[in-house]
Design an enzyme around this catalytic site. Structure first.
Site, PDB file in Angstrom:
ATOM      1  N   ARG A   1       0.835  -1.207   0.000  1.00 52.92           N
ATOM      2  CA  ARG A   1       0.000   0.000   0.000  1.00 52.92           C
ATOM      3  C   ARG A   1       0.875   1.265   0.000  1.00 52.92           C
ATOM      4  NH1 ARG A   1      -5.458   1.551   0.407  1.00 52.92           N
ATOM      5  NH2 ARG A   1      -6.126  -0.613   0.377  1.00 52.92           N
TER       6      ARG A   1
ATOM      7  N   GLU B   1     -10.086   5.644   6.496  1.00 51.71           N
ATOM      8  CA  GLU B   1      -8.656   5.936   6.489  1.00 51.71           C
ATOM      9  C   GLU B   1      -8.263   7.247   5.807  1.00 51.71           C
ATOM     10  OE1 GLU B   1      -6.268   1.891   6.146  1.00 51.71           O
ATOM     11  OE2 GLU B   1      -8.115   1.837   4.972  1.00 51.71           O
TER      12      GLU B   1
END
Ligand SMILES: Cc1cc2nc3c(=O)[nH]c(=O)nc-3n(C[C@H](O)[C@H](O)[C@H](O)COP(=O)(O)OP(=O)(O)OC[C@H]3O[C@@H](n4cnc5c(N)ncnc54)[C@H](O)[C@@H]3O)c2cc1C
Ligand code: FES
Ligand code: FES
Lengths: 775, 492
Positions: free
Chosen positions: A310, A720
């Protein structure tokens, strides 16, 4: 029917009356035991000898377990196989579990821990990324993504700047520490009341250490007092320890980590050490970008490789970069295994490019916001990420327009410059930062969810799904989704605790995807039920089905009727009652998996994300260069949450995410001794933001008119992405520091930009510009 | 009344705990006590060291006019025996319950209306802090709300909704069910307090004395020289929580009203050592505004409500906030035993790292703050990573006297956090004495800091940072004392 907007959190009333139950609140019966972990005080050592006899003789101590008493596999991570549940010969970090104590009271358990005697042979530990790199201590081979011709383009770039950036770790500091209660049942079974984002894995890890099958273990999660990723894998550890003790003593065991222990022995956000080179033209258009990112995995794999991935996927943040090479490596150190934390590597990747863009702006003498804007993803070729996924529904431009107007950026820039000319030691800084964040688990198969919906005879509804509630409002949104789908007021719908015996094989509640996945699964279950009820409803409504076209039913306001004919209806409860008499099943499962995802790790190409979420922030700080203290004067945020199911909850995520990010960017510094002891392992010295740290003027808006098709009610994940909006504050501090050198030099920077960094860099700039200490 | 019986009001009833027959120790924390009761798990433990506020409860106590004063405190640092004669209010008590309905308290309704809870774990504590604020006289805007809530950490909401909830409910205060119950509660508390003799709570493990007068306290000090003296017990309770051990003997002087006073004589102020930090900071704000800022950021409301100035001074911490202030003010401490009393300066009182000049039978009873000489300039700055609820990384408290020509005639630069104890920068002072009070002199003087101190690196900051900021603080001191002169004697 659209969901009922802005309803409060489904537990709000329970929260504020103290009725909401957490794991530690399960009231113990007379014979119940408390558990305690004895952990390594050394970062790297061989266990030579140990003696439990004195500890065992302490009154109130029921049992003490060592690794040899684990009936099943001594393993907390069945996939990677590198995290023993209890240390065998060596210990790999301070905080590694060695023995488990069960006692009648916390006092007795503590006394037992003090009485355990261990002899160690200590080894030289590896405590930093640099040391790990010097020793070649890789966790796994490096990963890479590239596109274009990065090396060539860099050579021919108009300008080039090299730099590096360290981003520190972060302690989750969920208010509720890790905890589990394990209750042994009949015929070799166990119920776990867990504070876990990942009940299925908790169930499997417990089954694993007990040497059992999954069906012997039930894991229930009512709610967590905060998770933020810290309870995605590491809650399993606490559950496994409690389960081993419960199994050994045949008594319920409650294990709640004391705050200091939680801070010492659980993993953190991964620190990263990165280097970069950026090539750009006179306008500040990025021509090439080469970055090398190195993460500190700690002692074991945990989720580090997915986090690394990520970080790679977000190293571009919101910018189109034609020629790019990104390399990322995870390194093993003798620290507790680092783990998931809101953003999951994304923030670490993004921080590097944001820092680099500032350097570009400084070099060209331009406003950094202008450089950011120029490089935004766009149309045509400019829509493709380094891994080849197109950035559809790009919201960067509408966000920019809205934020420019809202924040009055240009005028304030002039005011700030005036302020800075008039003040020697107090400087103001401002920065704008965009966020683009990919939504989906990058491990594609995890993008699935299950649900089980019951209609009771009285017309009330129980919804079970695989997601867990940690404060993010998932249950509230699911309740809204279910109520809307059935045309009922929300109070007719109740959410059960998450329970592996009701909905099995769940994915962790993570990657911001809780509502996207579970909402769809619940809707799918309800669609099944509605289809099952339709023929009965039509007959109750005396509608003939002969016209060839199936008349469509509407569920609204507790009524069921044919579209367009609201006056002729049956009530939902009557329908359900009749369905039961007609021997229809009133319970259905639902399932959903995200379509169209796929990423080729070897090639570094594919579509890892279902879509992107966007946000943008402008922050203004005032920094005292003499003490390093910053104060946030004003923050403006516009965030894209699609057609929000619950704007109040989504704004809560934006505000909360920003402030949590602010902590990471400023006051949350993890300090270690030269022996690897975490020095600030309690809130006395580890400083998450307090209420006095939020911006004096804090304006937050959701982007309107931006539906996110293909997702439940056109909504968008929001957990997030806002975390990284805090970069605006981080970069504003740098802007303020650079004002000390009249914006001629780019300060050396790092994250967190704590008082220490500010004072040091401001001092350097003062010397560079050769200004006397006071003018 | 049996002297071993602890009596207080909770859940609208008088609660009696007889330590001869109880599972609790007198120094069991109120948090652990509550959480062992059925249906009282609303009060949460987030840290057990006073730093998160999840455990916040409100104590209602009678003041000298027999009115109830409501104050939020951290129950994790509160010894059970110390709530004798008070009303304990917990989150379960906030809503008004009748047979049929539960009416939420306005602070609870505001939390819901403003979406001020997410995971909810901090929420009971937030609700109690809000309740304490609601029951105070203060007018509430977002700044005062934030100040009152600095002792409540929340990792989810980002605080904005909490601030909004606080402002909204406190700007529309109305009579609540606590107001209605007050006459009854006051009567209950008065009846408990009729008995004015020292309480001696004892179990097999612990003896806990709770005197009500100074004489009794001094007698006890003589009788039990090994006993640990406590007032707010905020320092003492942390150790108990972290080591799961109970002190064998405790003398708790928090019920000695005589030690909580402020009075004047011809030359200055007399302050009782039992005054809590909150009250002391109100006093300082009114009479020594130049020294106020340091106290405003002392710990949190919850801690300030119980922690005493005597406790702060006697802890003799190098990063305690009051010692530098008392040294800079030239304060003198009165130290008493049953038979004797002596006075000493604040400077002499501190003898080393966390050690003071008291002997086993002595008690710090009063602090005398002389009126500053006219024209004295004061400066104080506490440097910490977080603005509020953070202990100083370092601090500077200065008092400076200038001649009419602008020369330094008297100077005290008292630094906290730079050595094992609070320490004056004597070399720097010497350099500045007789010099002009201007930028040049300060720039040169700042080089002397390195001779004065060799600080350590620790969990808060590095030695290099401490040295650099210690130098920098001289400039802050200069700018603030020259542009913003505060003449203290005029204020007083
Ligand atoms: C969360 C938290 C935040 C804090 N923040 C700050 C801060 O910002 N600044 C700061 O300076 N401090 C801070 N402290 C420390 C605080 O100052 C002390 O805890 C407090 O002032 C001590 O007062 P007390 O009455 O509670 O002391 P107690 O714990 O009761 O006593 C402390 C010591 O002093 C002795 N003592 C107390 N009174 C007397 C007396 N009259 N005569 C003789 N000896 C006595 C006791 O025997 C004991 O050894 C903080 C503490 C906590 C828990
Ligand atoms: S539990 Fe954190 S302040 Fe009491
Ligand atoms: S709501 Fe979770 S900590 Fe405040």
């Amino acid at each position: 029917m659209k969901p009922d907007n802005n309803i409060p959190h489904e537990s709000a009333r329970a929260h504020c009356t103290g009725k909401a139950q957490y794991v530690a609140d399960y009231l113990c019966g007379p014979g119940d035991l408390v558990g305690r972990v004895f952990y390594s005080p050394h970062p790297h050592a061989r266990i030579l000898n140990y003696d439990l006899s004195e500890a065992l003789s302490i009154a109130g101590v029921a049992d003490i377990l060592e690794h040899s008493r684990i009936p099943g596999a001594n393993q907390l991570n069945p996939l990677a196989g590198d995290e023993p549940c209890l240390a065998v010969d060596t210990v790999q970090c301070i905080g590694q579990a060695m023995f488990l104590i069960a006692a009648q009271s916390p006092e007795a358990a503590y006394a037992a821990a003090r009485a355990i005697k261990v002899e160690y042979e200590r080894f030289e530990p590896i405590l930093t990324i640099d040391e790990a790199m010097a020793k070649g201590n890789r966790l796994a081979p490096a990963r890479q993504i590239s596109s274009g011709k990065p090396e060539e383009a860099m050579l021919t770039a108009t300008h080039r700047i090299k730099g590096n950036l360290f981003t520190g770790g972060q302690e989750h500091w969920y208010l509720e520490t890790q905890s589990a209660v394990c209750v042994p049942g009949e015929q070799d079974s166990m119920t776990i009341y867990a504070s876990s984002q990942n009940p299925t894995e908790t169930q499997l890890v417990v089954a694993g250490v007990l040497g059992w099958e999954a069906h012997q273990v039930v894991c229930q999660v009512k709610r967590m007092g905060g998770g933020f990723g810290g309870k995605e894998t590491q809650a399993n550890h606490v559950a496994a320890w409690a389960a081993l003790l419960a199994n050994a003593t045949a008594k319920p065991v409650k294990l709640v980590l004391f705050r200091d222990d939680d801070q010492r022995l659980t993993g953190k956000r991964h620190p990263f050490q990165s280097t970069y080179e950026i090539g750009f033209d006179n306008q500040g258009m990025i021509q090439a970008y080469i970055a090398d990112m190195n993460g500190d995995a700690g002692m074991a794999t945990d989720l580090s490789m997915a986090i690394l991935e990520r970080a790679l996927f977000h190293a571009d943040n919101a910018y189109f970069i034609p020629n790019i090479r990104l390399t990322a490596t995870m390194w093993k150190t003798n620290k507790p295994s680092n783990t998931a934390f809101r953003g999951f590597g994304g923030p670490q990747g993004m921080a590097v490019i944001e820092n680099a863009i500032d350097a570009v702006a400084r070099f060209l003498g331009k406003d950094a916001a202008e450089i950011r804007y120029r490089n935004f993803y766009g149309g045509g070729q400019r829509q493709f990420t380094p891994y080849g996924q197109a950035v559809h529904n790009n919201r960067l431009y509408p966000l920019w327009d809205k934020l420019q107007a809202m924040s009055n950026y240009t005028t304030r820039r002039t005011e700030i410059n005036a302020f800075n000319s008039a003040n020697a030691f107090i400087k103001r800084g401002m920065a704008l930062c965009p966020v683009k964040f990919g939504i989906s688990f990058t491990t594609a198969f995890l993008n699935q969810a299950g649900a089980l919906v019951h209609l009771y005879k009285d017309g009330s509804v129980m919804v079970n799904h695989g997601g867990t509630e940690m404060g993010q409002g998932l249950h509230t949104k699911i309740r809204q989704i279910a109520a809307a789908a059935l045309g009922l007021p929300t109070h007719k719908v109740r959410l059960s605790d998450t329970d592996t015996s009701r909905v099995p094989n769940t994915s962790p509640t993570a990657a911001s995807s809780g509502t996207d996945l579970n909402g769809m699964a619940v809707k799918n279950a309800i669609d099944t039920l509605k289809a099952r009820l339709t023929p009965l409803a039509l007959s109750m409504l005396e509608v003939k089905e002969d016209a060839g076209v199936e008349p469509s039913l509407v569920f609204q306001d507790g009524h069921v009727f044919v579209a367009g004919l609201p006056d002729r209806y049956v009530t939902f409860s009557e329908l359900v009652k009749q369905a039961h008499r007609a021997q229809l099943s009133l319970s259905a499962t639902g399932f959903y998996c995200t379509p169209g995802l796929g990423f080729d790790k070897e090639e570094g190409r594919g579509n890892p994300f279902h879509y992107y979420a966007f946000g943008m922030a402008v922050a203004e700080v005032e920094t005292d260069m003499l003490t390093g203290r910053s104060r946030l004067l004003r923050v403006d945020i516009v965030h894209d949450a699609g057609d929000s199911i619950n704007p109040a909850i989504d704004k809560g995520q934006v505000i909360g995410g920003f402030v949590q990010g602010l902590g990471w960017c400023t006051s949350e510094t993890l300090r270690y001794s030269s022996e690897g002891q975490l020095l600030n392992c309690s809130p006395d010295t580890y400083k998450i933001p307090g209420i006095g740290d939020i911006p004096d003027d804090f304006r937050v808006q959701l982007l309107s008119g931006a539906p996110n098709e293909s997702v439940i009610h056109n909504s968008k994940a929001v957990g997030e992405p806002p975390f990284m909006l805090a970069f605006a504050a981080w970069l504003a501090i740098k802007d303020a520091i650079s004002a000390v050198g009249r914006h001629r030099h780019e300060p050396a920077f790092g994250l967190p930009a704590n008082c220490e960094l500010v004072v040091r860099e401001a001092d350097k700039l003062r010397e560079l510009t050769n200004k006397p200490a006071i003018s | 009344m049996n002297s071993n019986q602890l009596t207080f009001v909770h859940d609208n009833e008088t609660v009696v705990i007889d330590f001869a027959r109880s599972a609790f120790q007198p120094s069991t924390t109120v948090l652990n006590y509550l959480r062992s009761l059925p249906n009282h798990s609303g009060t949460k433990e987030g840290c057990a060291e006073g730093d998160c506020g999840a455990c916040t409860v409100v104590l209602a106590d009678l003041n000298q006019y027999n009115q109830l004063v409501y104050r939020a405190v951290d129950s994790c640092l509160l010894f059970l025996a110390s709530i004798h004669g008070k009303q304990l209010i917990t989150v379960e008590n906030l809503a008004e319950k009748s047979q049929a309905t539960t009416d939420l308290h306005p602070v609870q309704q505001a939390i819901i209306d403003h979406h001020a809870s997410q995971c909810g774990f901090c929420t009971p504590g937030v609700a109690m802090s809000l309740f304490g604020l609601y029951k105070s006289e203060n007018t509430v805007d977002s700044n005062t709300a934030k100040h009152s809530l600095s002792g409540n950490l929340c990792r989810c909401t980002g605080y904005l909704p909490i601030t909004e909830a606080a402002v909204q409910c406190c700007q529309h205060r109305q009579e609540d069910h606590f107001s209605k119950e007050e006459p009854r509660v006051i009567a209950m508390l008065q009846s408990i307090r009729k008995e004015k003799k020292t309480r001696i709570f004892s179990t097999e493990q612990q003896l806990y004395a709770l005197p009500f007068s100074l004489d009794e306290a001094l007698e006890l000090r003589k009788k039990y020289p090994d006993a640990r003296l406590v007032n707010g017990a905020t320092d003492t309770a942390i150790k108990q929580n972290k080591t799961y051990t109970y002190l064998p003997q405790i003398i708790d002087i928090s019920a000695v009203d005589e030690l909580r006073f402020v009075s004047r004589n011809a030359d200055g102020w007399l302050v009782g050592s039992g005054l809590c930090i909150e009250d002391f900071s109100l006093f300082m704000g009114a009479h020594f505004p130049g020294l106020g800022p340091m106290l405003r950021v002392f710990a949190s409301k919850q801690i300030r409500h119980v922690a005493s100035i005597g406790g702060n001074v006697c802890t003799a911490s190098p990063i305690g906030d009051l010692i530098p202030i008392f040294i800079a003010l030239g304060a003198r401490f009165k130290i008493s035993t049953v038979m004797t009393e002596r006075w000493m300066t604040a400077t002499d009182f501190i003898t080393g790292y966390r050690s003071n000049a008291l002997t086993a039978k002595e008690l710090l009873t009063e602090i005398f703050i002389p009126d500053p000489q006219p024209g004295t300039l004061f400066f104080t700055e506490k440097v910490s990573e977080r603005r509020e609820l953070d202990i100083a990384t370092l601090s500077l408290t200065a008092s400076i006297k200038l001649s009419s020509e602008g020369y330094v005639t008297d100077i005290m630069l008292v630094y906290g956090g730079m050595a094992a104890r609070v320490k004056r920068a004597l070399n720097t002072e010497r350099f500045l004495l007789g010099n002009r009070w201007n930028a040049d002199a300060v720039a040169q003087a700042s080089a002397c800091i390195d001779q004065d101190f060799s600080p350590i690196s620790d969990a808060r900051a590095s030695a290099a940072y401490r040295l650099q900021v210690a130098r920098n603080l001289l400039f802050k001191c200069l700018t603030q004392t020259t542009s913003n002169t505060i003449n203290l004697s005029d204020e007083a």
